[in-house]
Design a protein around this motif. Structure first.
Motif, mmCIF file in Angstrom:
data_model
loop_
_atom_site.group_PDB
_atom_site.id
_atom_site.type_symbol
_atom_site.label_atom_id
_atom_site.label_comp_id
_atom_site.label_asym_id
_atom_site.label_seq_id
_atom_site.Cartn_x
_atom_site.Cartn_y
_atom_site.Cartn_z
ATOM 1 N N TYR A 150 -4.345 3.061 2.986
ATOM 2 C CA TYR A 150 -4.798 1.724 3.364
ATOM 3 C C TYR A 150 -6.086 1.823 4.190
ATOM 4 O O TYR A 150 -7.061 1.100 3.942
ATOM 5 N N TYR A 168 -1.656 -5.492 10.281
ATOM 6 C CA TYR A 168 -0.883 -4.451 9.617
ATOM 7 C C TYR A 168 -0.294 -3.456 10.605
ATOM 8 O O TYR A 168 0.872 -3.068 10.509
ATOM 9 N N VAL A 192 0.842 -1.187 0.000
ATOM 10 C CA VAL A 192 0.000 0.000 0.000
ATOM 11 C C VAL A 192 0.875 1.233 0.000
ATOM 12 O O VAL A 192 2.016 1.224 0.457
ATOM 13 N N ARG A 228 -8.989 2.706 2.026
ATOM 14 C CA ARG A 228 -9.438 1.560 1.238
ATOM 15 C C ARG A 228 -10.342 0.649 2.071
ATOM 16 O O ARG A 228 -11.371 0.164 1.576
#
Length: 361
Positions: free
Chosen positions: A15, A296, A9, A18
């Motif tokens: 990110y 993440y 990303v 999204r």
């Protein structure tokens, strides 16, 4: 600090944007699929039960059906407000700026969703659902009256009497159709009653967060900290004169986006119960995004927990010390088990300071 896995990303903000965009698409599709008039509701849907109750109990002037129709208008407004808050968060995340505003937007989104969940709670009788719709309507008129007296005459003009007459007209209509109103007395709470069922006029969003978000309820407190500029919260999101913010871009993004995803699950559950149509696939998709975001942002392994097991955790659930998904892992000795704040030392010395955190594991 551990090196985070960045995946493919462009930035943490993009990110997060999204993830919100994907969730908005899922919810939009689910609402269209379940409310598009393609077929009958499920046999135990809130909507079908309410229609049956109206058929048997409406007044001669159709008062309750009229109020249900007005509640539909209110529901559309609440959905629109929630969606526009999500859009604003997407845009800020894409721009990579003003991240300190994200918790406030998240809280506004949550309140809209929690209100919908409360009004259309599948666990309550149709009489109570009607009372909650009526309470929203009454609070709209009385809230206008309370607010109007605070504006100067240059703003409100000569409408004071018009507003007061409208409120009195609504109250009289309620009473005429068998709804009892208890005024706001000193030390009391204004409420409505229909038969033996009573409902407060004012909505308690904090209680609703515990009820409809469950183990995700701490996102409401995080959003509240940002909205009200609480002293325990601001050091996490913005710098002072000589001190840097305790949370970095990844942490700020993750804390707020996780709140949006939690709201998305709650809204999908409400859509399913209201229409009787299954939204479990969409809920599973949102939950996978939650777990991916934890992975993440904290560089922990991808959590194996299922949505069903996660939903069994009560609102008061606390993770064990050794099983804490933290936005920025701190020395183990500094951790406690409160899901919002971690007492992490500033370097080798100095007082403990709050850090944003969450747990999906």
């Amino acid at each position: 600090m551990q090196q985070r896995t960045r995946m493919n990303v462009a930035s943490p903000g993009r990110y997060g944007a999204r993830l919100i965009a994907q969730t908005r698409r899922d919810i939009t599709a689910a609402v269209a699929r379940t409310t598009g008039g393609h077929g009958l509701d499920g046999p135990d849907s809130v909507r079908r039960r309410l229609i049956a109750w109206l058929d048997d109990n409406d007044t001669t002037e159709g008062f309750f059906r009229l109020m249900a129709d007005e509640s539909l208008e209110d529901g559309v407004r609440l959905l629109t407000v929630a969606d526009q808050h999500a859009v604003a968060m997407e845009e800020l995340l894409e721009l990579g700026s003003a991240f300190a505003a994200l918790p406030t937007l998240q809280r506004g989104l949550l309140e809209s969703v929690l209100t919908l969940c409360y009004v259309h709670d599948p666990r309550v009788a149709s009489e109570r659902t009607i009372l909650r719709m009526l309470a929203r309507s009454l609070d709209m008129f009385e809230g206008s009256q309370r607010t109007s007296v605070k504006f100067p005459r240059t703003v409100i003009g000569d409408r004071k009497q018009q507003i007061e007459s409208a409120v009195e007209g609504v109250r009289e209509m309620f009473t005429r159709n068998g709804v009892n109103l208890a005024p706001e007395l000193q030390g009391g709470t204004p409420h409505l009653s229909l038969g033996t069922i009573r409902e407060n006029v004012k909505f308690n969003a904090t209680d609703a967060a515990r009820d409809y978000l469950g183990v995700d309820a701490h996102h409401w407190d995080t959003g509240s900290g940002g909205t009200h500029s609480k002293s325990w919260f601001l050091p996490s999101i913005t710098a002072g004169l000589t001190e840097e913010a305790l949370s970095d871009e990844v942490e700020l993004m993750a804390a707020s986006v996780l709140g949006v995803l939690a709201a998305g699950k709650a809204l999908l559950r409400a859509v399913a119960s209201h229409t009787g149509h299954d939204t479990r696939a969409e809920q599973e998709g949102v939950f996978r995004r939650e777990k991916a975001l934890v992975h993440y942002s904290s560089d922990t392994e991808f959590s194996p927990i299922s949505l069903s097991d996660y939903e069994k955790r009560p609102a008061a659930w606390k993770p064990k010390t050794h099983d804490f998904s933290v936005l920025r892992p701190a020395p183990r000795a500094c951790r406690n088990t409160y899901p919002l704040i971690e007492n992490a030392a500033r370097g080798q010395s100095g007082p403990p300071a709050p850090r944003l955190m969450f747990s999906v594991r």
